[in-house]
Design a protein around this motif. Structure first.
Motif, short mmCIF file in Angstrom:
data_model
loop_
_atom_site.label_atom_id
_atom_site.label_comp_id
_atom_site.label_asym_id
_atom_site.label_seq_id
_atom_site.Cartn_x
_atom_site.Cartn_y
_atom_site.Cartn_z
N ARG A 1 0.83 -1.21 0.00
CA ARG A 1 0.00 0.00 0.00
C ARG A 1 0.86 1.25 0.00
O ARG A 1 0.52 2.26 -0.64
N THR A 2 1.98 1.21 0.71
CA THR A 2 2.90 2.36 0.71
C THR A 2 3.48 2.60 -0.68
O THR A 2 3.57 3.73 -1.16
N VAL A 3 3.88 1.52 -1.34
CA VAL A 3 4.42 1.64 -2.70
C VAL A 3 3.36 2.18 -3.65
O VAL A 3 3.63 3.07 -4.47
N ILE A 4 2.14 1.67 -3.54
CA ILE A 4 1.05 2.14 -4.40
C ILE A 4 0.76 3.62 -4.14
O ILE A 4 0.53 4.39 -5.08
N ASP A 5 0.81 4.02 -2.88
CA ASP A 5 0.57 5.42 -2.53
C ASP A 5 1.60 6.32 -3.20
O ASP A 5 1.25 7.38 -3.75
N ARG A 6 2.87 5.89 -3.17
CA ARG A 6 3.90 6.68 -3.81
C ARG A 6 3.69 6.73 -5.33
O ARG A 6 3.83 7.79 -5.95
N MET A 7 3.35 5.61 -5.95
CA MET A 7 3.22 5.56 -7.40
C MET A 7 2.01 6.34 -7.91
O MET A 7 2.00 6.83 -9.04
N THR A 8 0.99 6.45 -7.08
CA THR A 8 -0.24 7.12 -7.52
C THR A 8 -0.31 8.59 -7.10
O THR A 8 -1.15 9.33 -7.60
N SER A 9 0.58 9.03 -6.21
CA SER A 9 0.48 10.41 -5.72
C SER A 9 1.64 11.29 -6.14
O SER A 9 1.56 12.52 -6.01
N LEU A 10 2.73 10.70 -6.66
CA LEU A 10 3.88 11.47 -7.08
C LEU A 10 4.28 11.10 -8.50
O LEU A 10 3.95 10.00 -8.97
N PRO A 11 4.98 11.98 -9.19
CA PRO A 11 5.36 11.69 -10.58
C PRO A 11 6.21 10.43 -10.70
O PRO A 11 7.00 10.09 -9.81
N THR A 12 6.03 9.72 -11.80
CA THR A 12 6.83 8.54 -12.09
C THR A 12 7.52 8.72 -13.44
O THR A 12 7.31 9.72 -14.12
N GLY A 13 8.33 7.77 -13.81
CA GLY A 13 9.07 7.86 -15.06
C GLY A 13 10.54 7.59 -14.81
O GLY A 13 10.99 7.50 -13.66
N PRO A 14 11.32 7.44 -15.86
CA PRO A 14 12.73 7.07 -15.73
C PRO A 14 13.55 8.05 -14.92
O PRO A 14 14.55 7.67 -14.31
N ASP A 15 13.15 9.32 -14.90
CA ASP A 15 13.93 10.32 -14.17
C ASP A 15 13.32 10.67 -12.81
O ASP A 15 13.86 11.52 -12.11
N LYS A 16 12.21 10.00 -12.43
CA LYS A 16 11.53 10.38 -11.19
C LYS A 16 11.25 9.21 -10.26
O LYS A 16 11.29 9.36 -9.05
N THR A 17 10.94 8.05 -10.80
CA THR A 17 10.51 6.93 -9.95
C THR A 17 11.57 6.59 -8.91
O THR A 17 11.24 6.29 -7.76
N PHE A 18 12.85 6.62 -9.30
CA PHE A 18 13.91 6.25 -8.36
C PHE A 18 14.75 7.44 -7.95
O PHE A 18 15.89 7.28 -7.50
N ALA A 19 14.21 8.63 -8.07
CA ALA A 19 14.96 9.83 -7.71
C ALA A 19 14.87 10.06 -6.20
O ALA A 19 13.80 10.35 -5.69
N SER A 20 15.97 9.94 -5.50
CA SER A 20 15.95 10.07 -4.06
C SER A 20 15.66 11.51 -3.62
O SER A 20 15.15 11.74 -2.52
N GLU A 21 15.96 12.49 -4.47
CA GLU A 21 15.75 13.88 -4.09
C GLU A 21 14.34 14.37 -4.37
O GLU A 21 14.02 15.52 -4.13
N LEU A 22 13.48 13.48 -4.90
CA LEU A 22 12.12 13.88 -5.22
C LEU A 22 11.41 14.35 -3.95
O LEU A 22 11.40 13.67 -2.93
N ALA A 23 10.82 15.52 -3.99
CA ALA A 23 10.18 16.10 -2.81
C ALA A 23 8.93 15.32 -2.43
O ALA A 23 8.23 14.78 -3.28
N ASP A 24 8.67 15.27 -1.13
CA ASP A 24 7.44 14.63 -0.65
C ASP A 24 6.26 15.51 -1.01
O ASP A 24 6.36 16.72 -1.11
N ALA A 25 5.10 14.86 -1.23
CA ALA A 25 3.91 15.62 -1.56
C ALA A 25 3.04 15.82 -0.32
O ALA A 25 3.06 15.00 0.56
#
Length: 344
Positions: A320-344
């Motif tokens: 559920r945590t993984v799904i929450d991240r995938m559905t609430s924040l941007p995804t894609g090759p430059d974002k899905t594994f970006a550690s600096e991506l800001a929390d929403a």
């Protein structure tokens, strides 16, 4: 960017691993079970003397002031031997939480010195090692309390893993026992280091399968020479090799405290559990009919893996945590594994 562990990190992990492998053998585990001993005091003293308990505690509190990546290899080593003592939960979860409190009633220093503080986090239904603890860190709503072992009533709960001693705790909070508010990142730490232990358990299961496949002969040939056995073990090893860097990346991002970093920890717990499950089942299969019996040492590692898979959050909760991240924040090759991506 260099993703490798430093020489110091590798040295600490190697020293801990060698000590644990030498002092915590399956023979030692069977002796403890037969004698009804919850822990080995000589081994616990060695763990304390090596400074492993204070690795993540700040230097001001008498610790080494290191971070999660410095401890993740030690947690894996503890899993590799199915360590019965509470090194991982105490050093990885409880002591950092105690050190963050405004007034820990002196328990951070005592825990670094070897005193056991069992943690009753809401993520877990029961409290592990409560019967041998000097004190318990418990929650009452948002408040945290440190309670003496003599001030609680314990009811033993049967565990699938006979070396995990679990208890229901009955206690009464008071102003005197209150030490703070909020669990901080304790649940994330617990899940991360449980994942690291499962990587160790998975690797041990595979190593045992390899050793048995080399010595067991069939039709005049070691069974490890047959492709069917090779492919079984290789598939399990590949699963571990893909899961281990996920756990290490989660350790590197723990301090961020964002939804992406929490999702990385959740991902690590999921894949480590899957790797441990496949490795243990594969090892049972390689051992053949005798693999189903308790006399085979493999069962120590199989049972610990199954128990840890549901400690510090179930696989469903972490998904559920993984799904929450995938559905609430941007995804894609430059974002899905970006550690600096800001929390929403």
């Amino acid at each position: 960017m260099d993703f490798a562990f430093t020489d110091d990190q590798a040295a600490i992990t190697q020293a801990a691993r060698e000590m644990l492998v030498e002092t915590c053998t399956p023979t030692d585990l069977r002796r403890m079970l037969e004698a009804g001993e919850p822990s080995d005091q000589a081994r616990w003293s060695t763990i304390n003397e090596m400074g492993l308990l204070g690795i993540l505690a700040p230097e001001a509190a008498g610790g080494l002031g290191l971070a999660a990546p410095d401890f993740v290899g030690i947690a894996e080593a503890a899993g590799y031997v199915a360590l019965p003592e509470p090194l991982v939960d105490l050093a990885g979860v409880t002591i950092p939480l105690l050190a963050s409190l405004d007034d820990d009633h002196g328990w951070t220093e005592r825990a670094i010195g070897g005193a056991v503080v069992a943690i009753g986090h809401p993520a877990n239904r029961f409290v592990a090692d409560a019967d041998t603890a000097d004190a318990l860190l418990l929650g009452d709503g948002e408040d945290l309390h440190i309670v003496s072992r003599n001030a609680v009533t314990l009811t033993r709960a049967e565990s699938f893993d006979p070396l995990r001693r679990l208890f229901q705790v009955d206690w009464a909070p008071s102003d005197e026992t209150r030490v703070g508010s909020g669990w901080g990142d304790a649940a994330d730490r617990g899940a991360l280091f449980a994942a690291a232990q499962m990587i160790g358990l998975a690797q041990r299961s595979i190593d045992m399968a390899v050793a048995y496949a080399k010595e067991r002969t069939q039709f005049g040939k070691a069974i490890g020479g047959y492709q069917a056995v090779k492919h079984l073990i290789a598939s399990a090893q590949v699963k571990v090799e893909f899961a281990r860097p996920v756990v290490q990346a989660a350790a590197a991002e723990l301090a961020l405290g964002t939804l992406p970093s929490r999702a990385r920890i959740a991902h690590a717990k999921i894949v480590a559990g899957e790797a441990a499950d496949l490795a243990a089942r594969t090892s049972v299969q390689v051992h053949g009919a005798m693999g189903m019996t308790w006399e085979v040492d493999l069962h120590f590692f199989l049972k610990r893996a199954m128990a840890l898979n549901y400690a510090w959050g179930t696989p469903a909760a972490h998904r559920r945590t993984v799904i929450d991240r995938m559905t609430s924040l941007p995804t894609g090759p430059d974002k899905t594994f970006a550690s600096e991506l800001a929390d929403a």
